[in-house]
Design a protein around this motif. Structure first.
Motif, PDB file in Angstrom:
ATOM      1  N   ARG A 115       0.864  -1.184   0.000  1.00 25.64           N
ATOM      2  CA  ARG A 115       0.000   0.000   0.000  1.00 25.64           C
ATOM      3  C   ARG A 115       0.903   1.236   0.000  1.00 25.64           C
ATOM      4  NH1 ARG A 115      -5.238   1.674   1.816  1.00 25.64           N
ATOM      5  NH2 ARG A 115      -5.169   3.788   2.696  1.00 25.64           N
ATOM      6  N   VAL A 116       0.911   1.967  -1.113  1.00 26.46           N
ATOM      7  CA  VAL A 116       1.772   3.135  -1.286  1.00 26.46           C
ATOM      8  C   VAL A 116       0.899   4.383  -1.144  1.00 26.46           C
ATOM      9  CG1 VAL A 116       3.461   4.284  -2.770  1.00 26.46           C
ATOM     10  CG2 VAL A 116       3.202   1.782  -2.870  1.00 26.46           C
ATOM     11  N   GLU A 117       1.053   5.068  -0.031  1.00 30.48           N
ATOM     12  CA  GLU A 117       0.211   6.225   0.274  1.00 30.48           C
ATOM     13  C   GLU A 117       0.926   7.502  -0.167  1.00 30.48           C
ATOM     14  OE1 GLU A 117      -0.385   5.844   4.457  1.00 30.48           O
ATOM     15  OE2 GLU A 117      -1.556   3.994   4.277  1.00 30.48           O
ATOM     16  N   THR A 118       0.292   8.249  -1.061  1.00 37.87           N
ATOM     17  CA  THR A 118       0.924   9.430  -1.651  1.00 37.87           C
ATOM     18  C   THR A 118      -0.024  10.617  -1.608  1.00 37.87           C
ATOM     19  OG1 THR A 118       0.184   9.390  -3.970  1.00 37.87           O
ATOM     20  CG2 THR A 118       1.820   7.740  -3.317  1.00 37.87           C
ATOM     21  N   SER A 119       0.526  11.771  -1.969  1.00 36.52           N
ATOM     22  CA  SER A 119      -0.276  12.995  -1.986  1.00 36.52           C
ATOM     23  C   SER A 119      -1.274  13.017  -3.136  1.00 36.52           C
ATOM     24  CB  SER A 119       0.645  14.216  -2.071  1.00 36.52           C
ATOM     25  OG  SER A 119       1.470  14.152  -3.228  1.00 36.52           O
ATOM     26  N   GLU A 120      -1.160  12.077  -4.094  1.00 34.90           N
ATOM     27  CA  GLU A 120      -2.143  12.023  -5.175  1.00 34.90           C
ATOM     28  C   GLU A 120      -3.061  10.802  -5.049  1.00 34.90           C
ATOM     29  OE1 GLU A 120      -0.252  11.836  -9.002  1.00 34.90           O
ATOM     30  OE2 GLU A 120       0.247   9.716  -8.801  1.00 34.90           O
ATOM     31  N   GLY A 121      -2.966  10.108  -3.931  1.00 33.41           N
ATOM     32  CA  GLY A 121      -3.823   8.950  -3.716  1.00 33.41           C
ATOM     33  C   GLY A 121      -3.029   7.729  -3.304  1.00 33.41           C
ATOM     34  N   VAL A 122      -3.695   6.579  -3.280  1.00 34.71           N
ATOM     35  CA  VAL A 122      -3.093   5.333  -2.805  1.00 34.71           C
ATOM     36  C   VAL A 122      -2.933   4.367  -3.971  1.00 34.71           C
ATOM     37  CG1 VAL A 122      -3.354   3.369  -1.256  1.00 34.71           C
ATOM     38  CG2 VAL A 122      -4.102   5.642  -0.522  1.00 34.71           C
ATOM     39  N   TYR A 123      -1.747   3.749  -4.038  1.00 33.69           N
ATOM     40  CA  TYR A 123      -1.484   2.706  -5.035  1.00 33.69           C
ATOM     41  C   TYR A 123      -1.356   1.361  -4.326  1.00 33.69           C
ATOM     42  CZ  TYR A 123      -0.397   6.364  -8.450  1.00 33.69           C
ATOM     43  OH  TYR A 123      -0.463   7.440  -9.293  1.00 33.69           O
ATOM     44  N   ALA A 124      -1.910   0.330  -4.942  1.00 35.08           N
ATOM     45  CA  ALA A 124      -1.708  -1.044  -4.485  1.00 35.08           C
ATOM     46  C   ALA A 124      -0.735  -1.684  -5.457  1.00 35.08           C
ATOM     47  CB  ALA A 124      -3.023  -1.803  -4.450  1.00 35.08           C
ATOM     48  N   ALA A 125       0.500  -1.866  -5.028  1.00 32.47           N
ATOM     49  CA  ALA A 125       1.571  -2.275  -5.932  1.00 32.47           C
ATOM     50  C   ALA A 125       2.052  -3.683  -5.627  1.00 32.47           C
ATOM     51  CB  ALA A 125       2.736  -1.294  -5.818  1.00 32.47           C
ATOM     52  N   ARG A 126       2.407  -4.403  -6.687  1.00 37.08           N
ATOM     53  CA  ARG A 126       3.027  -5.714  -6.501  1.00 37.08           C
ATOM     54  C   ARG A 126       4.497  -5.575  -6.115  1.00 37.08           C
ATOM     55  NH1 ARG A 126      -0.309  -9.639  -8.476  1.00 37.08           N
ATOM     56  NH2 ARG A 126      -1.956  -8.959  -9.911  1.00 37.08           N
ATOM     57  N   ALA A 127       5.126  -4.506  -6.566  1.00 30.84           N
ATOM     58  CA  ALA A 127       6.546  -4.283  -6.253  1.00 30.84           C
ATOM     59  C   ALA A 127       6.818  -2.795  -6.208  1.00 30.84           C
ATOM     60  CB  ALA A 127       7.438  -4.955  -7.296  1.00 30.84           C
TER      61      ALA A 127
END
Length: 374
Positions: A115-127
């Motif tokens: 779970r990559v939390e950023t200022s433009e939203g959240v990404y669910a990343a495999r790597a």
């Protein structure tokens, strides 16, 4: 939340190298990977370098993969030359860098994703390929009396160029490449300069070939393998003894003194007179050319650090989490090392993604057989 295979954090040399190799191996930006960069413009940390650091004075700038930097004016600021080069590179390979985007945290997500939390939203990343470098974490040592100093204190990260020190008494702290460059510039305009370092500087004379480079990188890599915070490559290689250094030594500009014991309201002091016989010197400015630390605070929720304080890395892969790769970290902090690390990280990430897809396909086929049998 947006699903994506790979998030690349940082668009400096290492991040762009990783993005290039992702593109080259068939991954498409926005569909398969995304590059997030918190800086306002292309150029990585180079865009923040001081104006007097011209391109001709840059030591060892290595071209990005797939596109040479040609025809650069050696007299132009390196921030302009390299910033422009990076911008052309991003456009040529259609890397679609998102900026300015801050990554606040990377933590465990659902379904084995990050779970990559950023200022433009959240990404669910495999790597995740982390290429955040060190510029955002200037290291400020702490000494008794530091808060009472009535002059100005600044770090290399804030260095404005020599003109700001005209007529002032300046203490430069640090024995690396930045410290010596600052000192040699400032000495021409300052009323007085004093150079202090924790260790006696080592000046390297003679050729520095491939074998010497490999040995230096290996020494840095060994620390990373042991889970210790990485040291800079220059701390292992020493400083090249060029004509400018020889001249500064001859003029007494590089007359090194041991580290002071405390800071006074008007300068710095040694308890035993180790400052060249003087117990103290007066100063208007203390310039801390004391280096940087890896900017990896956003990875803290993943608990990747070892007891020694560093992140143990095997190649580029974080030993504690195979989904996370660090490029431009430790032994790959040089520009050529960053290029190689970007390629290596992508190779490992592809293997991880292929394994996951194969496992998913096998699981789907197994479920289908069970359903048919029923």
């Amino acid at each position: 939340m947006r699903d994506i295979d790979v998030v690349v954090v940082g668009a400096g040399q290492a991040g762009l190298s990783a993005a290039y190799h992702l593109r080259r191996t068939g991954h498409l930006p926005e569909r398969d990977f995304v590059v997030l960069d918190h800086a306002p413009e292309p150029g990585g940390a180079w865009q923040f370098r001081w104006p007097s650091l011209t391109y001709g004075r840059v030591h060892g700038m290595h071209a990005l993969p797939g596109m040479e930097l040609t025809g650069a004016d050696a007299g132009r600021p390196s921030s302009e030359v390299i910033g422009g080069y990076f911008a052309r590179y991003e456009a040529a390979f259609d890397l679609r860098v998102h900026r300015p985007v801050d990554v606040a945290a990377v933590r465990e997500g659902d379904g084995g994703r990050l779970r990559v939390e950023t200022s433009e939203g959240v990404y669910a990343a495999r790597a995740l390929i982390n290429a955040t470098g060190t510029w955002d974490r200037p290291f400020w040592p702490r000494y008794p009396g530091q808060g009472a100093f009535r002059g100005r204190q600044l770090h290399t990260a804030d260095y404005p160029g020599p003109e700001a020190f005209a007529g002032l008494r300046v203490v430069v702290v640090g024995g690396g490449a930045s410290g010596t460059q600052h000192l040699m510039e400032i000495a021409d305009v300052a009323a007085e300069t004093v150079w202090v370092t924790r260790r006696a500087p080592v000046f390297r004379e003679g050729p520095f070939g491939e074998a010497e480079g490999r040995a230096a990188v290996a020494a840095v890599e060994e620390r990373v393998r042991r889970g210790l915070p990485p040291r800079s490559v220059v701390s292992v290689t020493g400083l090249p003894l060029n004509d400018a250094i020889r001249d500064a030594l001859a003029r007494g500009v590089l007359d090194r003194r041991p580290m002071f014991d405390r800071i006074t309201p008007t300068g710095v002091a040694w308890d035993d007179g180790a400052g060249g016989g003087a117990l103290s010197v007066d100063a208007d400015v203390i310039l801390w050319a004391t280096g940087f630390r890896a900017a990896v605070g956003h990875l803290a929720p993943l608990r990747l650090r070892e007891p020694g304080g560093g992140i143990r890395v095997d190649g580029t892969r974080a030993v504690r989490d195979e989904r996370v790769h660090l490029v431009g970290y430790g032994p790959s902090a040089s520009t050529i090392g960053a290029n190689r690390a970007g390629r290596a990280a992508v190779r490992e990430v592809r293997r991880l993604l292929d394994r996951e897809r194969a496992a998913g396909a096998a699981g789907t086929a197994g479920a289908a057989r069970v359903s048919a049998a029923g």
